[in-house]
Structure formats: C-alpha cells, structure tokens
Write a protein that holds these residues in place. Structure first.
Motif, PDB file in Angstrom:
ATOM      1  N   ASN A   1      -5.220  -9.284  35.510  1.00 30.92           N
ATOM      2  CA  ASN A   1      -4.174  -9.480  34.496  1.00 30.92           C
ATOM      3  C   ASN A   1      -4.038 -10.941  34.094  1.00 30.92           C
ATOM      4  OD1 ASN A   1      -2.619  -6.850  33.872  1.00 30.92           O
ATOM      5  ND2 ASN A   1      -2.953  -6.759  36.083  1.00 30.92           N
ATOM      6  N   TYR A   2      -4.179 -11.849  35.057  1.00 30.73           N
ATOM      7  CA  TYR A   2      -4.128 -13.269  34.702  1.00 30.73           C
ATOM      8  C   TYR A   2      -5.311 -13.640  33.808  1.00 30.73           C
ATOM      9  CZ  TYR A   2      -4.265 -18.294  34.844  1.00 30.73           C
ATOM     10  OH  TYR A   2      -4.319 -19.614  34.465  1.00 30.73           O
ATOM     11  N   GLU A   3      -6.476 -13.098  34.125  1.00 29.04           N
ATOM     12  CA  GLU A   3      -7.651 -13.372  33.295  1.00 29.04           C
ATOM     13  C   GLU A   3      -7.411 -12.915  31.859  1.00 29.04           C
ATOM     14  OE1 GLU A   3     -12.393 -12.980  33.898  1.00 29.04           O
ATOM     15  OE2 GLU A   3     -11.292 -11.079  34.055  1.00 29.04           O
ATOM     16  N   PHE A   4      -6.813 -11.734  31.707  1.00 21.44           N
ATOM     17  CA  PHE A   4      -6.524 -11.267  30.348  1.00 21.44           C
ATOM     18  C   PHE A   4      -5.547 -12.194  29.638  1.00 21.44           C
ATOM     19  CE2 PHE A   4      -3.593  -9.211  27.463  1.00 21.44           C
ATOM     20  CZ  PHE A   4      -4.466  -8.765  26.479  1.00 21.44           C
ATOM     21  N   LEU A   5      -4.458 -12.546  30.321  1.00 21.87           N
ATOM     22  CA  LEU A   5      -3.447 -13.386  29.677  1.00 21.87           C
ATOM     23  C   LEU A   5      -4.004 -14.758  29.317  1.00 21.87           C
ATOM     24  CD1 LEU A   5      -0.230 -12.557  31.735  1.00 21.87           C
ATOM     25  CD2 LEU A   5      -0.725 -11.901  29.381  1.00 21.87           C
ATOM     26  N   SER A   6      -4.845 -15.320  30.157  1.00 16.80           N
ATOM     27  CA  SER A   6      -5.318 -16.688  29.929  1.00 16.80           C
ATOM     28  C   SER A   6      -6.503 -16.764  28.974  1.00 16.80           C
ATOM     29  CB  SER A   6      -5.689 -17.347  31.264  1.00 16.80           C
ATOM     30  OG  SER A   6      -6.676 -16.597  31.938  1.00 16.80           O
ATOM     31  N   THR A   7      -7.265 -15.664  28.829  1.00 11.47           N
ATOM     32  CA  THR A   7      -8.451 -15.707  27.969  1.00 11.47           C
ATOM     33  C   THR A   7      -8.435 -14.668  26.848  1.00 11.47           C
ATOM     34  OG1 THR A   7      -9.758 -14.115  29.269  1.00 11.47           O
ATOM     35  CG2 THR A   7      -9.797 -16.441  29.981  1.00 11.47           C
ATOM     36  N   GLY A   8      -7.529 -13.685  26.940  1.00  7.95           N
ATOM     37  CA  GLY A   8      -7.479 -12.629  25.935  1.00  7.95           C
ATOM     38  C   GLY A   8      -8.386 -11.455  26.220  1.00  7.95           C
ATOM     39  N   ARG A   9      -9.060 -11.479  27.382  1.00  5.17           N
ATOM     40  CA  ARG A   9      -9.992 -10.399  27.711  1.00  5.17           C
ATOM     41  C   ARG A   9     -10.280 -10.417  29.207  1.00  5.17           C
ATOM     42  NH1 ARG A   9     -14.728  -8.008  24.837  1.00  5.17           N
ATOM     43  NH2 ARG A   9     -16.294  -7.381  26.370  1.00  5.17           N
ATOM     44  N   SER A  10     -10.430  -9.239  29.787  1.00  5.09           N
ATOM     45  CA  SER A  10     -10.900  -9.138  31.163  1.00  5.09           C
ATOM     46  C   SER A  10     -11.834  -7.948  31.270  1.00  5.09           C
ATOM     47  CB  SER A  10      -9.744  -8.971  32.152  1.00  5.09           C
ATOM     48  OG  SER A  10     -10.246  -8.718  33.459  1.00  5.09           O
ATOM     49  N   GLU A  11     -13.023  -8.192  31.821  1.00  5.13           N
ATOM     50  CA  GLU A  11     -13.998  -7.119  32.015  1.00  5.13           C
ATOM     51  C   GLU A  11     -13.552  -6.137  33.088  1.00  5.13           C
ATOM     52  OE1 GLU A  11     -16.585  -6.723  30.103  1.00  5.13           O
ATOM     53  OE2 GLU A  11     -16.332  -8.625  29.013  1.00  5.13           O
ATOM     54  N   ASP A  12     -12.435  -6.415  33.742  1.00  5.90           N
ATOM     55  CA  ASP A  12     -11.928  -5.538  34.789  1.00  5.90           C
ATOM     56  C   ASP A  12     -11.162  -4.343  34.220  1.00  5.90           C
ATOM     57  OD1 ASP A  12     -12.135  -5.777  37.767  1.00  5.90           O
ATOM     58  OD2 ASP A  12      -9.992  -5.334  37.655  1.00  5.90           O
ATOM     59  N   PHE A  13     -10.985  -4.324  32.883  1.00  3.86           N
ATOM     60  CA  PHE A  13     -10.290  -3.209  32.236  1.00  3.86           C
ATOM     61  C   PHE A  13     -11.276  -2.318  31.484  1.00  3.86           C
ATOM     62  CE2 PHE A  13      -6.900  -6.278  32.884  1.00  3.86           C
ATOM     63  CZ  PHE A  13      -5.881  -5.466  33.362  1.00  3.86           C
ATOM     64  N   LEU A  14     -10.826  -1.114  31.170  1.00  8.57           N
ATOM     65  CA  LEU A  14     -11.640  -0.125  30.478  1.00  8.57           C
ATOM     66  C   LEU A  14     -11.928  -0.513  29.032  1.00  8.57           C
ATOM     67  CD1 LEU A  14      -9.651   2.986  31.682  1.00  8.57           C
ATOM     68  CD2 LEU A  14     -12.068   2.571  32.230  1.00  8.57           C
ATOM     69  N   SER A  15     -13.045  -0.038  28.533  1.00  8.12           N
ATOM     70  CA  SER A  15     -13.320  -0.108  27.099  1.00  8.12           C
ATOM     71  C   SER A  15     -12.845   1.190  26.445  1.00  8.12           C
ATOM     72  CB  SER A  15     -14.818  -0.284  26.847  1.00  8.12           C
ATOM     73  OG  SER A  15     -15.507   0.924  27.166  1.00  8.12           O
ATOM     74  N   ILE A  16     -12.754   1.175  25.125  1.00  4.50           N
ATOM     75  CA  ILE A  16     -12.389   2.395  24.397  1.00  4.50           C
ATOM     76  C   ILE A  16     -13.382   3.517  24.715  1.00  4.50           C
ATOM     77  CG2 ILE A  16     -12.292   3.460  22.120  1.00  4.50           C
ATOM     78  CD1 ILE A  16     -11.131   0.969  20.993  1.00  4.50           C
ATOM     79  N   THR A  17     -14.655   3.191  24.746  1.00  3.60           N
ATOM     80  CA  THR A  17     -15.685   4.196  24.994  1.00  3.60           C
ATOM     81  C   THR A  17     -15.529   4.824  26.377  1.00  3.60           C
ATOM     82  OG1 THR A  17     -17.206   2.963  23.580  1.00  3.60           O
ATOM     83  CG2 THR A  17     -18.178   4.616  25.045  1.00  3.60           C
TER      84      THR A  17
END
Length: 352
Positions: A128-144
């Motif tokens: 979650n910190y990675e997402f907040l600080s960069t706008g993206r985290s590969e630790d989350f799901l993609s739409i596909t």
C-alpha cells in the motif's frame, strides 16, 4: 452443531509461512471448510436475511480484502481445485489498469513455471505504501487477473482511497522514522485523492486515525508543519525531544488540525463510494451490490451513505449472521495466519 452462518476474511496468501497465511495452511483450512460446511456466497447470505429461508447445514462465506495479486496466484487455484466459491473486495484505485496476467500456482502444478517464477508477495504495508508513493504496485491485481477469477470469486466494493486520516487533535505520539501507519503519507496531505501527498517528517505529530470514509477529516495545519521543520536536526537528537516538542506545540498553537465541515465530509464520502462502485462495475461488467468498510471502520454517517449505494455492507466485527441484523453492519471474522487460530474461530462461531 447449529446451522450458524458466518463470514471469514483473509488478506494475503503466501507461498510459504511468513507475515501472512501460507498457501499450504490455507489449502488445509479450505479442505476443512469443504468437508464440514456449506461454502456459500454473499448473495446467499443476503437471501437468508431478506426471506424466510435458512441453510440446513452450518455455512460459511470465504472472503478477501484489498485485491492483492497473491489472491490470484495462490488462493484462486486452491479454491478452484476444491470447487469452492469466494468473494473478493478489491480497492478500485489499486487495480492495475492493464492487460497483465501473471503465472499462478496452477501453472506450477502443470509444469509451466518453476516455484521461483511465482509472485513473491510484499507485506500489506509495503504494497500500500508503494502504491501511495508511486501510483502503482505490482503486488495488486490487474483488471485481466481480476476478471479471470470470476469463475470462483464474486467481486464487490472496498472503496477507492483506503487510507487512514486524522480525526482528533489529541497528540498521541510524534513520528520518529520508525512508527506511524503506512497511510500517513496520505493523512499529512491536503487532497481527497492522491494528488497532494506529504511524506511524514521527523517530529510530525501523530493523532488518532481511522478510515478516511468513517470520520470528519482533520488536516495538519501548514503552520504547524513549518514550525516543526524550522527546529533543525539538533533538536531531534535530544533525549526527550518528544516531550519538549509536545510542550512547544501546546504553547504556540491553539489547535493543530483544520477540519472539514460535516457537509463537505458527506459530499466527499458519497463521491468516493459512487466513483469506486462505477469504476469496479466498468472493470468487471457486472453490478457491484455489496461493500466492505476499509479497516472495518464506520460511523452512522457512513452507514447512511453506504445504504444509498449498496444493498449490504460488511464490517470486521466478530459475530455470526443473524436474522434481523442491519444489512449495512453485517459482521465478518478475520482469520489469522496460524492454523490453531483458524480452528479456534471456526469452532467458536459454529457453536455461538
């Protein structure tokens, strides 16, 4: 055993024992549920609560919060193999809006990839910190990936921001580089989206915090930040700098936070919930009927707004499902990473 109905939830599933549930333990737990319970869906729960129907066997719903990639890589193949249904509540902002499909445990079983090629999950805080600080985290799901799981998973809402904010001016501590929550980068910012974040700095006061939807948000005043930033590094090398800073702040400031009005709060919450629901529905091409409160936090204002948007909402309060419960305050039971805790909760809520 009574015909109790209850909902359990997980966050992350790991390739081996660690900071969250190991996939081997998860498979063991799912096998127990399959043998001794009806594994049902939230649609079933809603039907039981709104009609005169009730299951003829103890029943459980399996759910996951946030939308981590490991749910697809490790949990999905296990559930599919066992023929079990589940629910996932992804945070709409965290979903990667690209056509990405990473290898799963099923690919490993079929010899298509090695174990070392499977995703190695971060902690929840890291992701979650990675997402907040960069706008993206590969630790989350993609739409596909999210859509690929629909043969097993029902998909429902978990809001968009999913971060804690300050709601009280009581100073409970100061940031010292090692404490605080991963979402402080959002709490110290000034926007209701992710456009004005602010990394915590040594000396920033920590206040009581809750899910951004569940409170009237308080923003740390810029003059308080400026005062703390003017103190210099030497101040923070003092042994009792926290006690001294607290005294300085109470001496120099009558208040520390600027609070939004209740009207602004209602507008913000309604906008976020509406947008998150619409975004998720567009991603999966299905109606999103249910919602789980981020961190399990809610108040009557949030409950009232959620009831305008969702058919039912789910908390993290530990209880079974009962006739007559408020459809916007339905309980769920978090499952810890160790097997004895799982077994203890399953037994407890089967006989409660």
């Amino acid at each position: 055993m009574k015909n109790n109905v209850f909902i359990i939830f997980y966050h992350k599933i790991l390739p081996r024992w660690g900071h969250s549930k190991a996939v081997s333990t998860f498979k063991w737990e799912m096998s127990i549920l399959k043998e001794h319970f009806n594994v049902i869906t939230l649609e079933d729960v809603y039907e039981y609560l709104t009609t005169d129907k009730w299951p003829d066997k103890p029943s459980v719903v399996i759910s996951f919060d946030d939308g981590y990639l490991d749910n697809y890589v490790y949990a999905y193949p296990v559930l599919k193999q066992l023929g079990l249904k589940a629910t996932i509540f992804p945070i709409s902002s965290r979903i990667i809006k690209e056509d990405i499909k990473r290898p799963t445990l099923e690919d490993y079983w079929q010899g298509k990839v090695s174990k070392s090629q499977l995703h190695k999950p971060k902690t929840m805080a890291e992701a979650n910190y990675e997402f907040l600080s960069t706008g993206r985290s590969e630790d989350f799901l993609s739409i596909t990936e999210l859509n690929a799981m629909k043969d097993v998973f029902d998909i429902y809402g978990h809001a968009k921001v999913h971060a804690k904010v300050f709601y009280s001016e009581e100073i409970i501590d100061f940031y010292d580089g090692e404490n605080g929550h991963w979402s402080n980068i959002y709490a110290y910012g000034y926007s209701t989206d992710f456009s004005q974040l602010d990394e915590p700095k040594i000396g920033y006061p920590l206040f009581p915090d809750r899910n951004n939807l569940a409170v009237r948000r308080g923003y740390l005043k810029k003059e308080v930040k400026e005062f703390i930033n003017s103190l210099g590094e030497c101040f923070f090398n003092r042994k009792n700098w926290k006690e001294e800073l607290k005294e300085e702040l109470y001496t120099n400031f009558r208040s520390f936070l600027d609070f939004e009005t209740e009207e602004k709060r209602r507008e913000r919450v309604k906008k976020e919930l509406t947008e998150a629901k619409q975004e998720l529905e567009e991603m999966i091409g299905e109606k999103v009927r249910f919602f789980s409160y981020p961190f399990g936090h809610y108040d009557e204002t949030l409950v009232d707004i959620a009831s305008e948007i969702y058919d039912a909402s789910f908390t993290t309060e530990k209880d079974i499902i009962r006739k007559g419960q408020n459809l916007q305050k339905l309980p769920r039971i978090e499952i810890a990473k160790d097997f004895p805790a799982f077994l203890s909760k399953i037994i407890k809520f089967s006989f409660k």
